[in-house]
Write an enzyme that holds these catalytic residues in place. Structure first.
Site, PDB file in Angstrom:
ATOM      1  CE1 TYR A 165     -38.440 -37.677  54.094  1.00 26.22           C
ATOM      2  CE2 TYR A 165     -37.052 -37.914  52.154  1.00 26.22           C
ATOM      3  CZ  TYR A 165     -38.283 -37.675  52.718  1.00 26.22           C
ATOM      4  OH  TYR A 165     -39.363 -37.435  51.916  1.00 26.22           O
ATOM      5  CG  HIS A 221     -28.056 -46.678  51.713  1.00 29.77           C
ATOM      6  ND1 HIS A 221     -28.149 -45.996  50.516  1.00 29.77           N
ATOM      7  CD2 HIS A 221     -27.030 -46.097  52.384  1.00 29.77           C
ATOM      8  CE1 HIS A 221     -27.213 -45.060  50.466  1.00 29.77           C
ATOM      9  NE2 HIS A 221     -26.525 -45.105  51.593  1.00 29.77           N
ATOM     10  CG  HIS A 239     -25.154 -44.363  56.134  1.00 26.54           C
ATOM     11  ND1 HIS A 239     -24.388 -45.500  55.975  1.00 26.54           N
ATOM     12  CD2 HIS A 239     -25.271 -43.811  54.901  1.00 26.54           C
ATOM     13  CE1 HIS A 239     -24.055 -45.621  54.701  1.00 26.54           C
ATOM     14  NE2 HIS A 239     -24.580 -44.609  54.030  1.00 26.54           N
TER      15      HIS A 239
END
Length: 158
Positions: free
Chosen positions: A148, A60, A62
């Site tokens: 990342y 996932h 954000h």
């Protein structure tokens, strides 16, 4: 299909959570980080937005995006980012019957979660949340060790 009503605030700043369809044991986003970066860049070149902060975890991500003045269409941008990435990834994911019937891939969850950033405090809290997320999920012990993340850009900017 349900018609989702989303707030329309042109030029606003938004926090998003976007998930892969299969989260358990899935490392697709970090394993294919260059494809994800390309998807973001290509969509950004045609539908401008600023990435204020971002963290990409294996299953996932954000981010905080700011849209141009007069533009409130973040849904199109997410649809294009997801589609661009999905087209580049090798097939092989599990596909549900409903997705198969519609001819869809099974890479991403269909929807995403958004939150309108209300003020500077809200903005800072969400940036902190984004940068802390790899530690929260146990991927690293300290924020700076997760590659990342826009945390590194923030450090360079002081």
């Amino acid at each position: 299909m349900t018609d989702y009503r989303r707030f329309q605030y042109p030029g606003a700043t938004w926090f998003f959570t976007v998930n892969l369809a299969e989260r358990r044991g899935n490392r697709l986003l970090t394993d294919q980080i260059d494809l994800l970066r390309t998807a973001f860049a290509q969509v950004k070149s045609r539908h401008a937005f600023e990435i204020d902060a971002i963290v990409v975890l294996p299953e996932h991500l954000h981010c905080i995006l700011t849209l141009p003045v007069g533009d409130s269409d973040f849904s199109t941008r997410w649809g294009l980012i997801k589609a661009n990435f999905s087209r580049r990834v090798a097939k092989g994911e599990r596909i549900s019957k409903s997705r198969e019937k519609r001819g869809e891939r099974g890479v991403w969850q269909r929807r995403f979660w958004e939150h309108l950033i209300r003020d500077e405090t809200d903005y800072r809290q969400h940036i902190d949340y984004i940068h802390w997320n790899p530690v929260k999920h146990g991927w690293v012990q300290v924020v700076k060790d997760w590659p990342y993340s826009s945390f590194h850009r923030y450090v360079k900017l002081g």
